[in-house]
Scaffold this motif. Structure first.
Motif, PDB file in Angstrom:
ATOM      1  N   MET A 173      -8.875 -12.495  14.949  1.00 50.37           N
ATOM      2  CA  MET A 173     -10.139 -12.003  15.490  1.00 50.37           C
ATOM      3  C   MET A 173      -9.993 -10.643  16.172  1.00 50.37           C
ATOM      4  O   MET A 173     -10.874  -9.779  16.053  1.00 50.37           O
ATOM      5  CB  MET A 173     -10.697 -13.018  16.496  1.00 50.37           C
ATOM      6  CG  MET A 173     -11.119 -14.350  15.910  1.00 50.37           C
ATOM      7  SD  MET A 173     -12.443 -14.228  14.669  1.00 50.37           S
ATOM      8  CE  MET A 173     -11.558 -14.718  13.185  1.00 50.37           C
ATOM      9  N   LEU A 174      -8.884 -10.441  16.893  1.00 47.20           N
ATOM     10  CA  LEU A 174      -8.747  -9.241  17.717  1.00 47.20           C
ATOM     11  C   LEU A 174      -7.725  -8.240  17.195  1.00 47.20           C
ATOM     12  O   LEU A 174      -7.616  -7.133  17.721  1.00 47.20           O
ATOM     13  CB  LEU A 174      -8.374  -9.636  19.151  1.00 47.20           C
ATOM     14  CG  LEU A 174      -9.399 -10.478  19.907  1.00 47.20           C
ATOM     15  CD1 LEU A 174      -8.912 -10.755  21.331  1.00 47.20           C
ATOM     16  CD2 LEU A 174     -10.772  -9.818  19.929  1.00 47.20           C
ATOM     17  N   GLY A 175      -6.948  -8.634  16.192  1.00 43.22           N
ATOM     18  CA  GLY A 175      -5.962  -7.710  15.642  1.00 43.22           C
ATOM     19  C   GLY A 175      -4.563  -7.905  16.169  1.00 43.22           C
ATOM     20  O   GLY A 175      -3.595  -7.427  15.567  1.00 43.22           O
ATOM     21  N   ASP A 176      -4.425  -8.578  17.313  1.00 46.82           N
ATOM     22  CA  ASP A 176      -3.114  -8.955  17.836  1.00 46.82           C
ATOM     23  C   ASP A 176      -3.294 -10.199  18.699  1.00 46.82           C
ATOM     24  O   ASP A 176      -4.427 -10.642  18.927  1.00 46.82           O
ATOM     25  CB  ASP A 176      -2.461  -7.810  18.622  1.00 46.82           C
ATOM     26  CG  ASP A 176      -3.257  -7.407  19.844  1.00 46.82           C
ATOM     27  OD1 ASP A 176      -3.556  -8.271  20.690  1.00 46.82           O
ATOM     28  OD2 ASP A 176      -3.588  -6.217  19.969  1.00 46.82           O
ATOM     29  N   ASP A 177      -2.184 -10.772  19.168  1.00 51.41           N
ATOM     30  CA  ASP A 177      -2.271 -12.046  19.884  1.00 51.41           C
ATOM     31  C   ASP A 177      -2.101 -11.909  21.390  1.00 51.41           C
ATOM     32  O   ASP A 177      -1.889 -12.896  22.103  1.00 51.41           O
ATOM     33  CB  ASP A 177      -1.251 -13.043  19.336  1.00 51.41           C
ATOM     34  CG  ASP A 177       0.195 -12.562  19.487  1.00 51.41           C
ATOM     35  OD1 ASP A 177       0.414 -11.499  20.099  1.00 51.41           O
ATOM     36  OD2 ASP A 177       1.097 -13.266  18.988  1.00 51.41           O
ATOM     37  N   ALA A 178      -2.204 -10.683  21.919  1.00 49.52           N
ATOM     38  CA  ALA A 178      -1.992 -10.464  23.355  1.00 49.52           C
ATOM     39  C   ALA A 178      -2.936 -11.298  24.208  1.00 49.52           C
ATOM     40  O   ALA A 178      -2.538 -11.823  25.262  1.00 49.52           O
ATOM     41  CB  ALA A 178      -2.152  -8.977  23.678  1.00 49.52           C
ATOM     42  N   PHE A 179      -4.176 -11.431  23.775  1.00 51.36           N
ATOM     43  CA  PHE A 179      -5.149 -12.188  24.561  1.00 51.36           C
ATOM     44  C   PHE A 179      -4.772 -13.661  24.631  1.00 51.36           C
ATOM     45  O   PHE A 179      -4.982 -14.305  25.661  1.00 51.36           O
ATOM     46  CB  PHE A 179      -6.553 -12.022  23.974  1.00 51.36           C
ATOM     47  CG  PHE A 179      -7.616 -12.782  24.728  1.00 51.36           C
ATOM     48  CD1 PHE A 179      -7.868 -12.507  26.057  1.00 51.36           C
ATOM     49  CD2 PHE A 179      -8.361 -13.776  24.099  1.00 51.36           C
ATOM     50  CE1 PHE A 179      -8.846 -13.213  26.756  1.00 51.36           C
ATOM     51  CE2 PHE A 179      -9.326 -14.476  24.776  1.00 51.36           C
ATOM     52  CZ  PHE A 179      -9.582 -14.191  26.104  1.00 51.36           C
ATOM     53  N   TYR A 180      -4.200 -14.195  23.569  1.00 53.20           N
ATOM     54  CA  TYR A 180      -3.771 -15.594  23.594  1.00 53.20           C
ATOM     55  C   TYR A 180      -2.763 -15.818  24.706  1.00 53.20           C
ATOM     56  O   TYR A 180      -2.892 -16.747  25.518  1.00 53.20           O
ATOM     57  CB  TYR A 180      -3.175 -16.012  22.252  1.00 53.20           C
ATOM     58  CG  TYR A 180      -2.517 -17.377  22.333  1.00 53.20           C
ATOM     59  CD1 TYR A 180      -3.286 -18.529  22.414  1.00 53.20           C
ATOM     60  CD2 TYR A 180      -1.129 -17.502  22.374  1.00 53.20           C
ATOM     61  CE1 TYR A 180      -2.695 -19.786  22.529  1.00 53.20           C
ATOM     62  CE2 TYR A 180      -0.523 -18.742  22.481  1.00 53.20           C
ATOM     63  CZ  TYR A 180      -1.318 -19.885  22.557  1.00 53.20           C
ATOM     64  OH  TYR A 180      -0.734 -21.124  22.674  1.00 53.20           O
ATOM     65  N   TRP A 181      -1.737 -14.960  24.772  1.00 51.81           N
ATOM     66  CA  TRP A 181      -0.696 -15.131  25.786  1.00 51.81           C
ATOM     67  C   TRP A 181      -1.251 -14.912  27.182  1.00 51.81           C
ATOM     68  O   TRP A 181      -0.818 -15.564  28.148  1.00 51.81           O
ATOM     69  CB  TRP A 181       0.478 -14.199  25.494  1.00 51.81           C
ATOM     70  CG  TRP A 181       1.065 -14.450  24.134  1.00 51.81           C
ATOM     71  CD1 TRP A 181       1.010 -13.633  23.037  1.00 51.81           C
ATOM     72  CD2 TRP A 181       1.759 -15.641  23.712  1.00 51.81           C
ATOM     73  NE1 TRP A 181       1.630 -14.233  21.964  1.00 51.81           N
ATOM     74  CE2 TRP A 181       2.104 -15.453  22.344  1.00 51.81           C
ATOM     75  CE3 TRP A 181       2.127 -16.822  24.337  1.00 51.81           C
ATOM     76  CZ2 TRP A 181       2.792 -16.414  21.609  1.00 51.81           C
ATOM     77  CZ3 TRP A 181       2.819 -17.793  23.610  1.00 51.81           C
ATOM     78  CH2 TRP A 181       3.139 -17.582  22.263  1.00 51.81           C
ATOM     79  N   PHE A 182      -2.223 -14.038  27.305  1.00 50.26           N
ATOM     80  CA  PHE A 182      -2.880 -13.848  28.603  1.00 50.26           C
ATOM     81  C   PHE A 182      -3.548 -15.139  29.067  1.00 50.26           C
ATOM     82  O   PHE A 182      -3.407 -15.538  30.224  1.00 50.26           O
ATOM     83  CB  PHE A 182      -3.909 -12.719  28.507  1.00 50.26           C
ATOM     84  CG  PHE A 182      -4.866 -12.671  29.675  1.00 50.26           C
ATOM     85  CD1 PHE A 182      -4.455 -12.177  30.900  1.00 50.26           C
ATOM     86  CD2 PHE A 182      -6.174 -13.136  29.535  1.00 50.26           C
ATOM     87  CE1 PHE A 182      -5.337 -12.147  31.983  1.00 50.26           C
ATOM     88  CE2 PHE A 182      -7.055 -13.100  30.606  1.00 50.26           C
ATOM     89  CZ  PHE A 182      -6.639 -12.605  31.835  1.00 50.26           C
ATOM     90  N   THR A 183      -4.277 -15.792  28.166  1.00 46.69           N
ATOM     91  CA  THR A 183      -5.050 -16.973  28.576  1.00 46.69           C
ATOM     92  C   THR A 183      -4.165 -18.104  29.072  1.00 46.69           C
ATOM     93  O   THR A 183      -4.530 -18.812  30.012  1.00 46.69           O
ATOM     94  CB  THR A 183      -5.934 -17.501  27.429  1.00 46.69           C
ATOM     95  OG1 THR A 183      -5.109 -17.971  26.347  1.00 46.69           O
ATOM     96  CG2 THR A 183      -6.894 -16.433  26.935  1.00 46.69           C
ATOM     97  N   ILE A 184      -3.002 -18.291  28.458  1.00 41.04           N
ATOM     98  CA  ILE A 184      -2.202 -19.463  28.833  1.00 41.04           C
ATOM     99  C   ILE A 184      -1.498 -19.284  30.176  1.00 41.04           C
ATOM    100  O   ILE A 184      -1.022 -20.268  30.753  1.00 41.04           O
ATOM    101  CB  ILE A 184      -1.196 -19.858  27.730  1.00 41.04           C
ATOM    102  CG1 ILE A 184      -0.090 -18.820  27.570  1.00 41.04           C
ATOM    103  CG2 ILE A 184      -1.919 -20.100  26.412  1.00 41.04           C
ATOM    104  CD1 ILE A 184       0.996 -19.250  26.604  1.00 41.04           C
TER     105      ILE A 184
END
Length: 208
Positions: A173-184
């Motif tokens: 969705m965003l082009g990279d997974d940085a937001f995923y690691w932020f959320t956890i």
């Protein structure tokens, strides 16, 4: 984005659950109150949709019936261009939530938050599916970790397969997974972190 979306506060649903589902005491003991809450709330409609021109308004928790509701509405109204999330506190069924989100992206829909919108957890994941993602000042975006009942996301190594479904979704969705690691790491599974304007910009949640 997690099993905890459905169990964050099961006791607020007990009145509905009592009317919806009756199980033997032994079954309740084995399954547990939280699992019964999830089972019961996936048997009824928990998401409400309404049309306003080419805009589809959505509120309520996402559950196993939400994708079917969405598909039925879109089949009759193929001119819909924007999905507006009003109050979407999370997801009772992550598999359905992710399938719905991929469908929103496939259809090329935009997502929008009004000044009074509040989206949390799985509701945030759905918002990311918009081709164009916009929000009015005052909207709240809340995130947290997921838990499988024994461990939280941060307890698993970064290369553990338990991360993959949600991590890959964010990346697509965003082009990279940085937001995923932020959320956890932003908040534990039983809490919520409301994102700041700076964080929303940093992780590219909005397209303009």
């Amino acid at each position: 984005m997690s099993p905890t979306d459905s169990t964050r506060n099961p006791f607020r649903k007990l009145a509905k659950i009592a009317a919806l589902l009756t199980l033997p005491i032994t079954a309740l003991a084995v399954i547990g109150c939280e699992q019964v809450a999830v089972l019961a709330m996936n048997q009824v409609t928990t998401t409400e949709f309404s049309l306003r021109g080419d805009t589809l308004l959505m509120q309520g928790e996402i559950n196993s019936k939400t994708l079917t509701q969405f598909e039925d509405i879109f089949a009759e109204n193929p001119n819909i261009t924007t999905l507006v999330e009003l109050n979407v506190p999370g997801s009772l069924d992550d598999d359905t939530m992710i399938a719905l989100a991929y469908r929103v992206r496939e259809l090329g829909l935009n997502t929008h938050l009004t000044a009074t919108s509040e989206i949390y957890s799985g509701g945030v994941d759905l918002f990311l599916a918009g081709v164009n993602r916009t929000m009015e000042r005052g909207a709240k975006i809340g995130v947290h970790s997921w838990s499988d009942g024994s461990k939280e996301a941060k307890d698993y190594p970064r290369d553990a397969p338990e991360h993959e479904q949600n991590r890959l979704y964010i990346e697509r969705m965003l082009g990279d997974d940085a937001f995923y690691w932020f959320t956890i790491y932003a908040a534990p599974a039983d809490d919520i972190h409301v994102m700041t304007d700076a964080e929303i910009r940093q992780y590219g949640l909005l397209t303009n």
